[in-house]
Design a protein around this motif. Structure first.
Motif, short mmCIF file in Angstrom:
data_model
loop_
_atom_site.label_atom_id
_atom_site.label_comp_id
_atom_site.label_asym_id
_atom_site.label_seq_id
_atom_site.Cartn_x
_atom_site.Cartn_y
_atom_site.Cartn_z
N GLU A 67 4.88 -6.72 7.13
CA GLU A 67 3.90 -7.26 6.20
C GLU A 67 4.45 -8.42 5.37
OE1 GLU A 67 2.13 -4.56 3.36
OE2 GLU A 67 0.73 -6.11 2.70
N LEU A 85 5.86 -0.57 2.25
CA LEU A 85 5.33 0.20 1.11
C LEU A 85 3.81 0.13 1.20
CD1 LEU A 85 5.17 1.64 -1.61
CD2 LEU A 85 5.90 -0.45 -2.75
N ASP A 86 3.21 1.20 1.65
CA ASP A 86 1.76 1.24 1.77
C ASP A 86 1.23 2.03 0.58
OD1 ASP A 86 -0.69 0.69 3.18
OD2 ASP A 86 -0.79 2.84 3.56
N GLY A 87 0.50 1.32 -0.27
CA GLY A 87 0.05 1.94 -1.52
C GLY A 87 0.73 1.27 -2.71
N THR A 88 0.91 -0.04 -2.63
CA THR A 88 1.60 -0.77 -3.70
C THR A 88 0.89 -0.63 -5.05
OG1 THR A 88 2.54 -2.37 -2.17
CG2 THR A 88 2.38 -3.07 -4.44
N PHE A 156 -11.40 1.87 -0.68
CA PHE A 156 -12.41 0.92 -1.15
C PHE A 156 -12.02 -0.51 -0.78
CE2 PHE A 156 -12.39 4.07 -4.87
CZ PHE A 156 -13.25 4.94 -4.22
N TYR A 158 -11.27 -3.38 -2.12
CA TYR A 158 -11.05 -3.91 -3.48
C TYR A 158 -10.50 -5.34 -3.49
CZ TYR A 158 -6.22 -2.55 -2.53
OH TYR A 158 -4.98 -2.43 -1.97
N ARG A 159 -10.12 -5.87 -2.33
CA ARG A 159 -9.64 -7.26 -2.29
C ARG A 159 -10.72 -8.18 -1.78
NH1 ARG A 159 -4.42 -5.33 0.66
NH2 ARG A 159 -3.23 -4.60 -1.11
N ARG A 183 -10.06 9.09 -2.17
CA ARG A 183 -9.52 7.74 -1.99
C ARG A 183 -8.08 7.77 -2.49
NH1 ARG A 183 -7.19 3.20 -1.15
NH2 ARG A 183 -8.27 1.26 -1.70
N GLY A 185 -5.27 6.12 -1.57
CA GLY A 185 -4.66 4.82 -1.88
C GLY A 185 -3.55 4.35 -0.95
N SER A 186 -3.30 5.07 0.13
CA SER A 186 -2.37 4.59 1.15
C SER A 186 -3.00 4.89 2.51
CB SER A 186 -1.01 5.30 1.01
OG SER A 186 -0.26 5.17 2.22
N ALA A 187 -3.52 3.84 3.14
CA ALA A 187 -4.29 4.04 4.38
C ALA A 187 -3.44 4.72 5.47
CB ALA A 187 -4.82 2.70 4.88
N GLU A 204 -12.25 3.20 6.82
CA GLU A 204 -12.00 2.08 5.90
C GLU A 204 -12.24 0.79 6.66
OE1 GLU A 204 -8.52 2.38 3.42
OE2 GLU A 204 -8.75 0.34 2.64
N LEU A 207 -8.72 -3.50 6.93
CA LEU A 207 -7.28 -3.18 6.86
C LEU A 207 -6.47 -4.16 7.72
CD1 LEU A 207 -7.51 0.71 7.16
CD2 LEU A 207 -6.75 -0.57 5.15
N ASP A 211 -1.24 -1.28 8.35
CA ASP A 211 -1.83 -0.12 7.66
C ASP A 211 -2.25 0.95 8.68
OD1 ASP A 211 -1.87 -1.54 5.15
OD2 ASP A 211 -3.74 -2.50 5.77
C1 IPD Z 1 -3.23 -0.97 1.05
C2 IPD Z 1 -3.41 0.53 1.11
C3 IPD Z 1 -4.77 0.92 0.60
C4 IPD Z 1 -5.88 0.22 1.34
C5 IPD Z 1 -5.64 -1.28 1.33
C6 IPD Z 1 -4.27 -1.62 1.90
P1 IPD Z 1 -0.76 -2.03 0.60
O1 IPD Z 1 -1.95 -1.37 1.55
O2 IPD Z 1 -3.26 1.00 2.41
O3 IPD Z 1 -5.01 2.31 0.74
O4 IPD Z 1 -7.10 0.53 0.76
O5 IPD Z 1 -6.64 -1.93 2.03
O6 IPD Z 1 -4.08 -2.99 1.93
O7 IPD Z 1 -1.21 -3.38 0.17
O8 IPD Z 1 -0.56 -1.12 -0.54
O9 IPD Z 1 0.38 -2.10 1.55
#
Ligand code: IPD
Ligand code: CA
Ligand code: CA
Length: 266
Positions: A67, A85-88, A156, A158-159, A183, A185-187, A204, A207, A211
């Motif tokens: 990434e 790090l998934d779930g930053t 969600f 969110y971006r 939810r 927070g780490s896909a 979701e 992604l 992820d």
């Molecule tokens: C995020 C996480 C999150 C998901 C985001 C991803 P990141 O990855 O997996 O659960 O909703 O779409 O981008 O940015 O923390 O590596």
């Protein structure tokens, strides 16, 4: 355990130790923004370096798609796909739900998968055709036959918020039909939880491949189904994913159809 997964496991544990070391001092980290609600820290980068260095020692010729540092080493049939790090967002808030995701493709086919949760020391692994494990014990998706009583994971948008209304339409349908939505927070970890039968399904949109790659193989090897929003296999390209046991996956796929715009049709 497959020797390749063994190497990846070592890399994930080293990176996991690093994530845990900094977890108590997140306020001291330098945080950069890659875009709206998209943050990266020195820990994301350091974790990625630890993983890449360890993999490179054993597999110097393999390509790596990670990434934070992008794609390196064309010409190889092997490609590692890494989210260090998934779930930053969770991590930056001290919310203890995050993971490391490592997958290996051979000639375009996912062969090895690992998702590691360092907080709980849970290592989810899979090798194509050989099943999925959590800390070396076999895991399976749930055998639930319907959405009634089901617990679903999601994320969600969110971006990129272009599809927020479509997403909220799906969300509303599932709230009405299931026992609950989560939810975390780490896909990558959400998919691992489908594989482990902790949730009955997950969906979701938007992604990235890092992820999804490892988590998708985990779900398949745990007896589940993974698809894009069309029911096809192009979830790594589209970033839109539905995963679950056979029946739950089928019902989820059906349920989201009325909410899909043309852009979300795969
Ligand atoms: C995020 C996480 C999150 C998901 C985001 C991803 P990141 O990855 O997996 O659960 O909703 O779409 O981008 O940015 O923390 O590596
Ligand atoms: Ca991620
Ligand atoms: Ca990440």
């Amino acid at each position: 355990m497959h020797p390749t997964i063994n190497i990846a496991t070592r890399a994930a544990r080293s990176a996991g130790n690093l994530l845990l070391r900094y977890f108590d001092r997140v306020d001291t980290l330098t945080i950069d923004s890659k875009g709206l609600n998209d943050f990266v820290t020195e820990v994301d980068r350091a974790s990625e370096q630890v993983i890449i260095e360890l993999l490179r020692k054993t597999y110097p010729g393999h390509a790596i798609r990670a990434e934070e540092s992008g794609y390196k080493g064309g010409g190889s049939d092997y490609e590692w796909i890494i989210d260090p790090l998934d779930g930053t967002t969770n991590y930056l808030h001290g919310f203890p739900q995050f993971s490391i995701s490592i997958a290996l493709k051979h000639k375009g086919v996912l062969e090895q998968a690992l998702v590691y949760d360092p907080m709980r020391e849970e290592m989810f692994t899979a090798t194509r055709g050989e099943g999925a494990q959590l800390n070396d014990r076999r895991i399976r998706v749930t055998s639930r036959k319907g959405l009634q009583g089901a617990l679903l994971g999601t994320g969600f948008p969110y971006r990129e918020q272009a599809h927020l209304d479509a997403y909220l339409g799906m969300f509303k349908s599932f709230v009405k039909e299931t026992a609950g939505l989560r939810r975390p927070g780490s896909a990558a970890l959400d998919l691992a939880y489908v594989a482990a039968g902790r949730v009955d399904g997950f969906w979701e949109l938007g992604l990235a491949q890092w992820d999804i790659a490892a988590g998708a193989l985990l779900v398949k090897e745990a007896g589940g189904v993974v698809s894009d929003f069309n029911g096809g296999e192009r979830y790594l390209e589209s970033g839109n994913v539905i995963a679950g046991g056979l029946k739950v996956h089928k019902l989820m796929l059906k349920m989201i159809q009325p909410h899909l715009s043309d852009h979300l049709r795969f």
